[in-house]
Design an enzyme around this catalytic site. Structure first.
Site, PDB file in Angstrom:
ATOM      1  N   GLU A 244       7.992  -5.218  -2.618  1.00  0.00           N
ATOM      2  CA  GLU A 244       9.491  -4.821  -2.079  1.00  0.00           C
ATOM      3  C   GLU A 244       9.404  -3.747  -0.622  1.00  0.00           C
ATOM      4  O   GLU A 244       8.521  -3.039  -0.445  1.00  0.00           O
ATOM      5  CB  GLU A 244      10.611  -4.291  -3.584  1.00  0.00           C
ATOM      6  N   ASP A 318      -4.667   0.167   0.657  1.00  0.00           N
ATOM      7  CA  ASP A 318      -4.005  -0.325  -0.346  1.00  0.00           C
ATOM      8  C   ASP A 318      -3.820  -0.093  -2.001  1.00  0.00           C
ATOM      9  O   ASP A 318      -5.212   0.126  -2.628  1.00  0.00           O
ATOM     10  CB  ASP A 318      -3.660  -1.930  -0.743  1.00  0.00           C
ATOM     11  N   ARG A 320      -1.733  -1.219  -4.588  1.00  0.00           N
ATOM     12  CA  ARG A 320      -1.698  -2.837  -5.683  1.00  0.00           C
ATOM     13  C   ARG A 320      -2.232  -3.451  -6.642  1.00  0.00           C
ATOM     14  O   ARG A 320      -3.218  -3.075  -6.472  1.00  0.00           O
ATOM     15  CB  ARG A 320      -0.898  -3.514  -4.691  1.00  0.00           C
TER      16      ARG A 320
END
Length: 388
Positions: A244, A318, A320
């Site tokens: 998102e 990163d 994620r």
């Protein structure tokens, strides 16, 4: 049978049916405590550590931490942030436990000064530089908890005892549950709602909401056409794992290419006979959250690129977790995919989680005059496969 008006002494059977729930719930509560500026106690096998988030703790929280501590408090920072505070490189040592500890002289324990040490976008007028000291046990879990709460990975911390924390009614949480939380929460995702939602770019669309067992933030799977039917027949629908992006997806920010990637993916899936699945993941800013992404933008305006800005905040390039995407794909019956991405790490991440990535479909958009440097950084430093 429990008499009317009395309290049950045994929990309902369904409350304890999933052994993961108590640990997930306690970590979720600990995140909330840190966000409101309250210290929490981390429990390990042979040690306990009382911690508070440097960016949210106030005078009351510092007083509670001091009363629970059995040694002077230190400031825990991610190594990349510590290097900026110390104004020198910080080599990583095997026993650092993923953190650097700095001594806090009395002049540096005010909440405002702690926030300036934690946040590189804040004004820093320090009378002296803190001294590096031995990292206390459980530092890695402390840094991980701050990141899970989307806070700056900077904490005031001190060894403590469970008894001292209990006297102050501080929440305690197992360090192991914190470290296991990303994988545990991802694998506990379940479908909680589904509806047909015709979209401008994809009229035949359905949205399925997923929620983890601890009741945290939801992730969404947008199904275009009938990708589950394609998968059941041995085919591979298009899939995109899309983090998102409030600024790009909703506001049309020119700083990134997220909005065009989102709408372009939906339109492309609508035109593909195999259909597609767009996973809309609650992992804003590569997993650092919206507030920290805005802080990173401030640092970028000062000359840093995307990767270095994230590191200056104390985050990795990163953050994620691709297990979230893999769990959602399995839940909708799609385990063989053609991945719509420019990022080789997404292919590797999904493959490592057991998803069969049959091929990569390029998904690039031209620079807009504002995001040129951002796209260049993606290619040069993140390894994205973008056209020259």
């Amino acid at each position: 049978m429990t008499p009317p008006g009395s309290l049950a002494t045994e929990p309902p059977s369904d409350v304890t049916a999933d052994p993961r729930v108590p640990g997930l719930r306690q970590v979720h509560r600990a995140m909330a405590e840190l966000r409101r500026g309250t210290p929490v106690l981390l429990r390990g096998r042979d040690a306990c550590l009382v911690v508070a988030a440097a960016e949210t703790v106030g005078a009351l929280g510092l007083a509670e931490l001091t009363h629970a501590a059995r040694q002077p408090a230190v400031l825990l920072l991610a190594p990349v942030r510590a290097a900026a505070v110390l104004q020198r490189p910080v080599p990583h040592a095997p026993d650092d436990d993923g953190a650097v500890a700095l001594r806090l002289p009395p002049s540096l324990t005010a909440p405002e000064t702690l926030r300036s040490l934690a946040d590189p976008t804040a004004e820093r007028l320090l009378p002296e530089l803190p001294e590096r000291v031995t990292v206390p046990p459980l530092a890695q879990a402390a840094i991980a908890l701050a990141k899970l709460g989307r806070l700056l990975p900077a904490l005031v911390a001190a060894p403590a005892t469970e008894a001292a924390a209990a006297r102050l009614s501080l929440l305690s949480v197992d360090a192991a549950d914190i470290l296991d939380y990303p994988a545990t929460a991802a694998t506990s995702l379940t479908r909680v709602a589904e509806a047909r939602v015709p979209l401008e770019d994809a009229p035949e669309a359905r949205i399925i909401a997923f929620r983890a067992a601890e009741g945290g933030i939801e992730h969404l799977a947008i199904l275009i056409g009938t990708p589950e039917k394609t998968a059941a027949e041995g085919g591979a629908p298009l899939v995109r794992a899309h983090s998102e992006c409030f600024t790009g997806d909703l506001l049309g920010s020119l700083r990134c290419d997220c909005g065009p990637q989102l709408r372009g993916a939906l339109a492309r899936m609508a035109q593909d006979p195999a259909g597609g699945v767009l996973l809309y993941l609650a992992q804003e800013g590569r997993g650092i959250g919206l507030v920290n992404k805005l802080r990173a933008y401030t640092l970028q305006d000062g000359g840093l690129d995307t990767l270095d800005a994230n590191r200056a905040l104390g985050y990795g390039a990163d953050e994620r977790n691709f297990l979230v995407a893999a769990t959602m794909l399995r839940a909708v019956g799609v385990e063989r995919v053609r991945l719509l991405t420019n990022n080789p790490d997404k292919i590797a991440g999904l493959t490592a989680c057991g998803i069969d990535v049959l091929g990569r479909e390029a998904h690039a958009f031209d620079p807009n005059g504002v995001n040129d440097g951002y796209l260049k950084t993606k290619a040069l430093r993140f390894g994205h496969l973008l056209p020259e």
